[in-house]
Design an enzyme around this catalytic site. Structure first.
Site, short mmCIF file in Angstrom:
data_model
loop_
_atom_site.label_atom_id
_atom_site.label_comp_id
_atom_site.label_asym_id
_atom_site.label_seq_id
_atom_site.Cartn_x
_atom_site.Cartn_y
_atom_site.Cartn_z
CB ALA A 113 -0.94 -0.01 1.21
CE1 TYR A 114 5.67 5.41 2.78
CE2 TYR A 114 7.16 3.96 1.56
CZ TYR A 114 6.91 5.16 2.20
OH TYR A 114 7.90 6.11 2.25
#
Length: 263
Positions: free
Chosen positions: A157-158
């Site tokens: 996600a990051y």
């Protein structure tokens, strides 16, 4: 080398701690006037006082960066206080879930980190760029990350949010370049500090049954220079891209990682 940043107005998001505080104090030392922007103004206060002790003019503005209207208000208040915004440094962001695979990441976790790391920069750029275009001068420095250049298992996600920020940076660079505005991205690797030690290294240490110090050494061993990035390394890169020394650089990703993204 004189970077000629004295009296330039810098609008800095996420200035309260870590690399954000280091960047803020570096710009203060160069004689910039500062608008320090973030949700927790109480946390920003001590850094603002340190900057003032270095002789900087400082205003502190509360702002939810995920709220476009709030970003426009913060930009307007900065213009009212200083008359211009010469430099935008987008540092505010989050780490998202650590150690989770993409399958394990929840839709809510994904949405939260993408919203913070991408929308926040988009909103501030939309708020300050019209004034820069009108004055035909501006420097935008977005702080991304090397996981947005190579990807990283357990940080999907990051990584996605920082890949997206690169696209925002490059597209804006093409659009505002004709107005004498540079838009670039500083991409730190792992930066030593509480988040790195207490989250990233602690997660590795728990999985491998090693100490946090040993986990730090394992990370450093991945880098050509065999050392982890410090806050000041990121601050120096931001100063460079915010100055006219880098006048012919735009749309670039500048890794500050001791040699990881390039390997």
């Amino acid at each position: 080398m004189d970077l000629k940043l004295k009296d330039r107005v810098a609008f800095i998001t996420g200035p309260a701690k870590g690399m954000g505080a280091a960047v803020t104090l570096a710009f203060a030392a160069e004689g910039c006037r500062l608008a320090l922007v973030g949700r927790d103004t109480g946390a920003i206060g001590p850094v603002a006082e340190e900057a003032r002790a270095k002789g900087a003019e400082v205003i502190v503005l509360g702002c939810d960066l995920t709220d476009a209207a709030a970003c426009e208000v913060a930009a307007a208040k900065t213009l009212a206080a200083f008359g211009a915004i010469d430099i935008l440094v987008n540092i505010a962001g989050g780490s998202g879930p650590i150690g989770k695979t993409g399958v394990e990441t929840t839709p809510e976790e994904f949405d939260d980190i993408v919203t913070l790391n991408m929308n926040g920069c988009f909103h501030t750029m939309r708020a300050v760029l019209p004034g820069m275009i009108a004055r035909r001068y501006g420097k935008v420095v977005n702080v991304g990350g090397t996981f947005g250049m190579r990807g990283r298992a357990g940080r999907m996600a990051y990584s996605a949010s920082k890949w997206g920020l690169r696209g925002i940076t490059k597209s804006f660079a093409l659009e505002v370049g004709p107005h004498n505005i540079n838009v670039n991205c500083v991409a730190p690797g792992m930066v030593d500090g509480p988040r790195f030690r207490e989250k990233v290294c602690a997660n590795m240490a728990a999985k491998l049954n090693i100490t946090v110090e040993e986990a730090m050494e394992r990370h450093a061993a991945d880098y050509a220079l065999r050392r982890v990035t410090q806050d000041e390394d990121v601050a120096n890169a931001c100063l460079f891209l915010a100055s006219d020394v880098s006048r012919q650089l735009t749309g670039i990703d500048l890794p500050v990682d001791g040699g990881w993204a390039m390997l």
